[in-house]
Design a protein around this motif. Structure first.
Motif, PDB file in Angstrom:
ATOM      1  N   PHE A   1       0.763  -1.211  -0.083  1.00  0.00           N
ATOM      2  CA  PHE A   1      -0.119   0.071   0.184  1.00  0.00           C
ATOM      3  C   PHE A   1       0.764   1.271  -0.019  1.00  0.00           C
ATOM      4  O   PHE A   1       2.113   1.255   0.614  1.00  0.00           O
ATOM      5  N   GLU A   2       0.384   2.304  -0.521  1.00  0.00           N
ATOM      6  CA  GLU A   2       1.081   3.701  -0.466  1.00  0.00           C
ATOM      7  C   GLU A   2       1.180   3.952   1.024  1.00  0.00           C
ATOM      8  O   GLU A   2       0.264   3.625   1.856  1.00  0.00           O
ATOM      9  N   MET A   3       2.439   4.307   1.590  1.00  0.00           N
ATOM     10  CA  MET A   3       2.559   4.213   2.899  1.00  0.00           C
ATOM     11  C   MET A   3       1.811   5.378   3.735  1.00  0.00           C
ATOM     12  O   MET A   3       1.307   4.810   4.922  1.00  0.00           O
ATOM     13  N   GLN A   4       1.274   6.232   3.343  1.00  0.00           N
ATOM     14  CA  GLN A   4       0.219   7.260   4.111  1.00  0.00           C
ATOM     15  C   GLN A   4      -1.025   6.659   4.218  1.00  0.00           C
ATOM     16  O   GLN A   4      -1.647   6.435   5.257  1.00  0.00           O
ATOM     17  N   ILE A   5      -1.825   6.042   3.033  1.00  0.00           N
ATOM     18  CA  ILE A   5      -3.032   5.651   3.162  1.00  0.00           C
ATOM     19  C   ILE A   5      -2.872   4.302   3.955  1.00  0.00           C
ATOM     20  O   ILE A   5      -3.628   3.701   4.602  1.00  0.00           O
ATOM     21  N   GLY A   6      -1.631   3.554   3.623  1.00  0.00           N
ATOM     22  CA  GLY A   6      -1.708   2.332   4.318  1.00  0.00           C
ATOM     23  C   GLY A   6      -1.386   2.333   5.871  1.00  0.00           C
ATOM     24  O   GLY A   6      -2.048   1.442   6.443  1.00  0.00           O
TER      25      GLY A   6
ATOM     26  N   LEU B   1     -11.140   6.266  -5.455  1.00  0.00           N
ATOM     27  CA  LEU B   1     -11.477   4.823  -5.138  1.00  0.00           C
ATOM     28  C   LEU B   1     -10.655   3.849  -6.235  1.00  0.00           C
ATOM     29  O   LEU B   1     -10.465   2.531  -6.106  1.00  0.00           O
ATOM     30  N   ASP B   2     -10.496   4.240  -7.133  1.00  0.00           N
ATOM     31  CA  ASP B   2      -9.826   3.575  -8.516  1.00  0.00           C
ATOM     32  C   ASP B   2      -8.134   3.699  -8.286  1.00  0.00           C
ATOM     33  O   ASP B   2      -7.566   2.915  -8.959  1.00  0.00           O
ATOM     34  N   ASP B   3      -7.638   4.389  -7.614  1.00  0.00           N
ATOM     35  CA  ASP B   3      -6.275   4.718  -7.429  1.00  0.00           C
ATOM     36  C   ASP B   3      -5.952   4.929  -5.861  1.00  0.00           C
ATOM     37  O   ASP B   3      -4.991   5.853  -5.765  1.00  0.00           O
ATOM     38  N   LEU B   4      -6.463   4.271  -4.774  1.00  0.00           N
ATOM     39  CA  LEU B   4      -6.235   4.535  -3.645  1.00  0.00           C
ATOM     40  C   LEU B   4      -4.584   4.596  -3.255  1.00  0.00           C
ATOM     41  O   LEU B   4      -4.187   5.543  -2.798  1.00  0.00           O
ATOM     42  N   ASN B   5      -3.809   3.738  -3.781  1.00  0.00           N
ATOM     43  CA  ASN B   5      -2.557   3.559  -3.605  1.00  0.00           C
ATOM     44  C   ASN B   5      -1.533   4.234  -4.451  1.00  0.00           C
ATOM     45  O   ASN B   5      -0.573   3.886  -4.537  1.00  0.00           O
ATOM     46  N   TRP B   6      -2.094   5.157  -5.190  1.00  0.00           N
ATOM     47  CA  TRP B   6      -1.159   6.155  -6.029  1.00  0.00           C
ATOM     48  C   TRP B   6      -0.105   5.329  -7.095  1.00  0.00           C
ATOM     49  O   TRP B   6       0.745   5.689  -7.239  1.00  0.00           O
ATOM     50  N   GLU B   7      -1.181   4.248  -7.753  1.00  0.00           N
ATOM     51  CA  GLU B   7      -0.092   3.400  -8.769  1.00  0.00           C
ATOM     52  C   GLU B   7      -0.302   3.960 -10.062  1.00  0.00           C
ATOM     53  O   GLU B   7       0.537   3.769 -10.820  1.00  0.00           O
ATOM     54  N   ASN B   8      -1.302   4.702 -10.276  1.00  0.00           N
ATOM     55  CA  ASN B   8      -1.384   5.314 -11.832  1.00  0.00           C
ATOM     56  C   ASN B   8      -1.527   6.789 -11.858  1.00  0.00           C
ATOM     57  O   ASN B   8      -1.498   7.478 -12.826  1.00  0.00           O
ATOM     58  N   ARG B   9      -1.394   7.539 -10.642  1.00  0.00           N
ATOM     59  CA  ARG B   9      -1.049   9.067 -10.501  1.00  0.00           C
ATOM     60  C   ARG B   9       0.198   9.180 -10.176  1.00  0.00           C
ATOM     61  O   ARG B   9       0.859   8.589  -9.508  1.00  0.00           O
ATOM     62  N   LYS B  10       0.537  10.499 -10.581  1.00  0.00           N
ATOM     63  CA  LYS B  10       1.823  11.158 -10.006  1.00  0.00           C
ATOM     64  C   LYS B  10       1.749  11.394  -8.767  1.00  0.00           C
ATOM     65  O   LYS B  10       0.914  12.109  -8.122  1.00  0.00           O
ATOM     66  N   TYR B  11       2.495  10.783  -7.840  1.00  0.00           N
ATOM     67  CA  TYR B  11       2.630  11.067  -6.401  1.00  0.00           C
ATOM     68  C   TYR B  11       2.669  12.107  -6.055  1.00  0.00           C
ATOM     69  O   TYR B  11       3.825  12.920  -6.384  1.00  0.00           O
ATOM     70  N   ASN B  12       1.824  12.720  -5.158  1.00  0.00           N
ATOM     71  CA  ASN B  12       2.077  14.225  -4.216  1.00  0.00           C
ATOM     72  C   ASN B  12       1.924  13.932  -2.947  1.00  0.00           C
ATOM     73  O   ASN B  12       0.915  13.289  -2.334  1.00  0.00           O
ATOM     74  N   ARG B  13       2.823  14.152  -2.162  1.00  0.00           N
ATOM     75  CA  ARG B  13       2.873  13.492  -0.889  1.00  0.00           C
ATOM     76  C   ARG B  13       1.843  14.492  -0.060  1.00  0.00           C
ATOM     77  O   ARG B  13       1.325  13.484   1.001  1.00  0.00           O
TER      78      ARG B  13
END
Length: 292
Positions: A106-111, A147-159
């Protein structure tokens, strides 16, 4: 509620609190205050060395258990070793960290901030007798749930956007949990809180120049961790707090002050998104809630 402080916490003898992230910052302050009021406090910490150091200064009312919210196996192990709990305080969190993943991908912050606590709460729910308190932030206002990219797999990550998403998720979770508890006829309550702008080490892990900027802000603008912990303590210890409440500071822009009931934005109240996030969280964590 005006000018309520930790000195106003009623006698907590015979009650057990689990506080995540209690080895430092707001969690440590809360653990100390609750133990001082007579509660037995479980310091749920990833870094048990730091937790042990805090527990030694608190005394017999504190014990340390290892919990890494970024590792669902650790969450399950922790929950399996816990008996009856009066109050669970979901306090631990990370803020604006560089892009990285939890053990489970999971992306660390949502995870950490949402999914780890979602799993922990679900696994402990049958053991909780009074309430669940989850820490959010005014930063929920800059968040959106994808909901389609909760873990930032398809978006450019913004902290910061990722942090806002996780804090919005905390509120959606709390309000949905309260609705489900009430529908099941449970006396257990779900409550949220935020600390305003409090000086803690949360702001020191961006691994960027922002650490230095926020350190200056902590010295000039922030209130103390002792003040920042008050909304959480009020939410956790005051008997007549209503389920579904959100507590924060009473000062200008809710940045500092004493605890009061505060509002949250329209996104946090979206029941359709809350239900979808709940289902997605159960699927991702493998933890399905059972309401007695």
């Amino acid at each position: 509620m005006t000018k309520w402080t930790a000195a106003d916490i009623a006698d907590q003898q015979g009650r057990t609190f689990v506080v995540t992230g209690a080895n430092s910052g707001l969690g440590e302050v809360a653990a100390r205050a609750l133990a001082k009021a007579g509660a037995h406090v479980v310091l749920a910490c990833r870094d048990t060395t730091k937790g042990d150091a805090v527990a030694r200064t608190i005394g017999d009312n504190a014990e340390v258990r290892r919990l890494d919210l970024a590792d669902l196996a650790s969450v399950r192990d922790f929950a399996a070793g816990i008996g009856s709990v009066d109050v669970l305080v979901n306090n631990a969190g990370v803020m604006a960290v560089p892009r990285r993943k939890t053990v489970d991908g999971f992306e660390m912050q949502i995870g950490t901030n949402h999914l780890g606590h979602f799993a922990l709460t679900g696994l402990l729910l049958a053991k909780i007798t009074d309430r669940i308190v989850t820490m959010s932030s005014t930063a929920h206002k800059m968040g959106s749930i994808d909901l389609d990219d909760l873990n930032w797999e398809n978006r450019k990550y913004n902290r910061w956007s990722a942090y806002g998403q996780s804090k919005l998720a905390n509120l959606l979770f709390t309000y949905e949990l309260q609705r489900r508890l009430a529908a099941a006829g449970s006396s257990v309550k779900a409550v949220a809180a935020h600390p305003g702008y409090a000086s803690t080490n949360l702001q020191a892990h961006t691994e960027s120049v922002q650490d230095k900027l926020m350190a200056v802000g902590n010295r000039i603008f922030a209130q103390s961790a002792e003040m920042g912990a008050l909304p959480m303590l009020y939410a956790a210890a005051v008997p007549d707090v209503a389920g579904g409440s959100y507590l924060g500071p009473d000062g200008l822009f809710e940045q500092r002050g004493h605890p009061k009931v505060v509002g949250s934005n329209e996104k946090s109240r979206d029941e359709k998104t809350a239900g979808a996030l709940w289902s997605l969280s159960e699927n991702l964590t493998g933890v399905e809630y059972t309401f007695a």
